[in-house]
Design a protein around this motif. Structure first.
Motif, short mmCIF file in Angstrom:
data_model
loop_
_atom_site.label_atom_id
_atom_site.label_comp_id
_atom_site.label_asym_id
_atom_site.label_seq_id
_atom_site.Cartn_x
_atom_site.Cartn_y
_atom_site.Cartn_z
N UNK A 161 5.85 2.52 -1.68
CA UNK A 161 7.48 2.94 -1.79
C UNK A 161 7.83 3.64 -3.21
N UNK A 162 7.54 2.74 -4.24
CA UNK A 162 7.76 3.08 -5.58
C UNK A 162 7.17 4.22 -5.81
N UNK A 163 5.94 4.49 -5.43
CA UNK A 163 4.98 5.73 -5.86
C UNK A 163 5.60 6.99 -5.18
N UNK A 164 6.10 6.80 -3.85
CA UNK A 164 6.50 8.00 -3.12
C UNK A 164 7.85 8.49 -3.98
N UNK A 165 8.81 7.32 -4.15
CA UNK A 165 9.88 7.94 -4.95
C UNK A 165 9.67 8.52 -6.16
N UNK A 166 8.71 7.90 -7.12
CA UNK A 166 8.31 8.68 -8.11
C UNK A 166 7.95 10.07 -7.89
N UNK A 167 6.94 10.11 -7.24
CA UNK A 167 6.44 11.62 -6.91
C UNK A 167 7.49 12.67 -6.40
N UNK A 168 8.38 12.13 -5.54
CA UNK A 168 9.36 12.89 -5.03
C UNK A 168 10.68 13.37 -6.08
N UNK A 169 10.71 12.43 -6.89
CA UNK A 169 11.82 12.39 -7.91
C UNK A 169 11.28 13.16 -9.25
N UNK A 170 10.04 12.71 -9.66
CA UNK A 170 9.45 13.26 -10.95
C UNK A 170 8.86 14.56 -10.83
N UNK A 171 8.38 14.88 -9.63
CA UNK A 171 7.44 16.08 -9.30
C UNK A 171 8.43 17.06 -8.43
N UNK A 172 9.45 16.63 -8.09
CA UNK A 172 10.20 17.58 -7.09
C UNK A 172 9.35 17.86 -5.87
N UNK A 173 8.65 16.96 -5.17
CA UNK A 173 7.79 17.33 -4.26
C UNK A 173 8.55 17.04 -3.04
#
Length: 105
Positions: free
Chosen positions: A58-70
């Protein structure tokens, strides 16, 4: 033997436990389950149960979505590719050094 500093994780976690461990809201985790990003099982009462690795995912998903705007479809692809890279690196380690597991796993 468990350390007094590190809590022992149960073999499975409910949605509230995952939310606390990952620092996210339970509704966001439910959405990730609906999108197929986080695997979960439902019991007879309809309650969601997760493996121990769910908070990290879940933390990885949130990071990828927020940091890389994916978007979430791209997040699923990136996570799949990262998992494949891990498998290939582990195989390369075994082939190159003849040892069972690399030191980073």
């Amino acid at each position: 033997m468990t350390s007094p500093l590190l809590p022992a994780l149960p073999p499975r976690m409910d949605i509230e436990m995952v939310a606390v461990a990952s620092g996210t809201h339970p509704e966001l985790i439910e959405r990730f389950v609906e999108l197929g990003l986080v695997p979960a099982r439902r019991d007879a009462g309809g309650r969601l149960w997760f493996d121990r690795g769910a908070p990290e995912l879940v933390r990885r998903i949130v990071r990828l979505h927020a940091d890389l705007s994916l978007n979430y479809a791209a997040v699923a692809l990136v996570i799949d590719l990262l998992d494949r890279i891990d498998v290939l690196e582990n195989r390369r380690w075994v082939i190159q050094f003849g040892k069972g597991t690399p030191p980073w796993t």
